[in-house]
Every structure is written in structure tokens, then in C-alpha cells.
Write a protein that holds these residues in place. Structure first.
Motif, short mmCIF file in Angstrom:
data_model
loop_
_atom_site.label_atom_id
_atom_site.label_comp_id
_atom_site.label_asym_id
_atom_site.label_seq_id
_atom_site.Cartn_x
_atom_site.Cartn_y
_atom_site.Cartn_z
N LYS A 83 0.86 -1.11 0.01
CA LYS A 83 -0.04 -0.06 -0.07
C LYS A 83 0.94 1.21 -0.16
N LYS A 84 2.01 1.20 0.66
CA LYS A 84 2.64 2.47 0.86
C LYS A 84 3.56 2.61 -0.32
N ALA A 85 3.88 1.63 -1.30
CA ALA A 85 4.39 1.69 -2.28
C ALA A 85 3.47 2.24 -3.71
N ASP A 117 11.44 -0.09 -2.61
CA ASP A 117 11.21 1.03 -1.71
C ASP A 117 11.83 2.47 -2.07
N THR A 118 11.93 3.41 -1.26
CA THR A 118 12.41 4.74 -1.87
C THR A 118 14.11 4.53 -1.65
N ASP A 119 14.54 3.69 -1.30
CA ASP A 119 15.84 3.51 -1.41
C ASP A 119 16.32 2.30 -2.33
N PHE A 120 15.30 1.77 -3.19
CA PHE A 120 15.48 0.95 -4.34
C PHE A 120 15.92 -0.43 -3.90
#
Length: 201
Positions: A83-85, A117-120
Motif C-alpha cells: 500500500k505504501k509503495a 522502496d524509496t531506497d531502491f
């Protein structure tokens, strides 16, 4: 500290007995789960002495119950990550497939998901394996309904977020039909397999 040779030989004999009596593959004794269990049993023995194994090992129904509980906790955490992604504007890749247990005449459908995620950091997990309704034919319409039921009704994804899922599947006509409203890519491994099979034939 290492165990003496005679102790290792005794354990080897017990491993053989275990595999033969319970009809387990010999490789089970090399599994990380088996080694973790064995280590915990050794630790308990060194702490509490020679206790009866029946007082330590749980009933199989307890194992089943705890397994279900732990799976639900892990699945809930995974769903929150998905959901966050999706909420952050990232696309999420999912794959699905179906198969039938010919012995019990039961069909199953599985969904796996892959996202960063945001850090790949790449995440890839099996989201669910569910029994496909026995009364339903495996048509594209019924498969789509079951996928939506699992993702929206069971796991709580927003229906609007399904349009941002990229599906990777084989080229089965019913799967392709089921995912017509969504983004879908053909699995390259299946394509190569089909090409080679027809080419070699």
C-alpha cells in the motif's frame, strides 16, 4: 566445542531413522529450519538436562495454528508495504498462476508481488495461495473476479490502485483475458520456453 565422533555417529543413525520412518528426503537434515530446530533442542537440553521430548515438542495442531498466526502477521506487514509503495506513486509488479491438484481435484491461484522502496531495495514475496472456487469455471471473468476479491476484499487494496499494478504472467488465454483491463507483460521465460519447444519439435 565439538561433539565427539561417537555422538556424531549416533546422530547420523537417528537422522537415517527419522528420514526412513517419517518418509522425508535425506536433504531435510541440511535445511536451515531443521538445523535451527536441532540447535534449539540442544540448547534446551544443556539448560534443563535430559527432559522427555514429549514435554518439549508441540502437538502438530499447535504448529499449524501458530504458523497461520505468524503468516497473517507477516502478510499484514507485507500488505502495508505494498500500500505504501502504491501510495507513493511507485508501480508494483505482481504475477499470478493457477494449477490443479489432480489427486484432490482442487484448483489453486497464487499471487506474488515485487516492488522497490524509496531506497531502491527490491522486495519479492508470495502474497497468497488460495483455493479457487470449485464451482467456478476457470474463465477470464472468474479469474479476474477472484483476483479482485483477494486484493481488495481480503487485503484491503484500493480498487483504484489496481490500475497501477503491472502483471507478469504466462500467455494462457484465460489469464490474458482476466487481466485485459490492467497492464500485463508476458513472462519472458515462458515465451522462450514456447519458442524452444516449437523450434525443437
Amino acid at each position: 566445542m565439538t561433539a565427539p565422533l561417537r555422538a556424531k555417529q549416533a546422530i547420523t543413525d537417528k537422522c537415517v531413522d527419522f528420514c526412513c520412518q517419517d518418509l522425508r528426503p535425506f536433504s531435510v537434515v541440511s535445511g536451515e529450519g531443521f538445523k535451527s530446530l536441532a540447535q534449539e533442542l540442544i540448547n534446551i537440553g544443556s539448560t534443563f538436562g535430559r527432559v522427555p521430548v514429549a514435554s518439549v515438542l508441540p502437538h502438530y495442531t499447535t504448529v499449524s495454528k501458530v504458523c497461520t498466526e505468524k503468516a497473517e502477521v507477516k502478510r499484514s506487514l507485507l500488505i502495508e508495504q505494498v500500500k505504501k509503495a502504491l501510495g507513493s506513486g511507485c508501480d508494483v509488479a505482481m504475477s499470478t498462476d493457477m494449477w490443479t491438484d489432480d489427486y484432490r481435484k482442487m484448483s489453486y491461484i497464487a499471487i506474488t508481488c515485487h516492488f522497490t522502496d524509496t531506497d531502491f531495495n527490491l522486495f519479492g514475496k508470495t502474497l497468497t495461495t488460495a483455493v479457487f472456487p470449485a464451482e467456478d469455471a476457470k474463465t477470464g471473468k472468474n479469474i479476474r473476479r477472484e483476483l479482485v476479491r483477494l486484493l481488495v476484499n481480503r487485503f484491503g487494496l484500493e480498487p483504484s490502485s489496481l490500475s497501477r499494478i503491472v502483471w507478469v504472467t504466462d500467455r494462457g488465454s484465460n489469464i490474458v483475458k482476466a487481466l485485459e483491463p490492467y497492464k500485463r507483460l508476458s513472462c519472458l521465460d515462458h515465451v522462450i520456453n514456447t519458442v524452444l519447444r516449437h523450434g525443437l519439435d
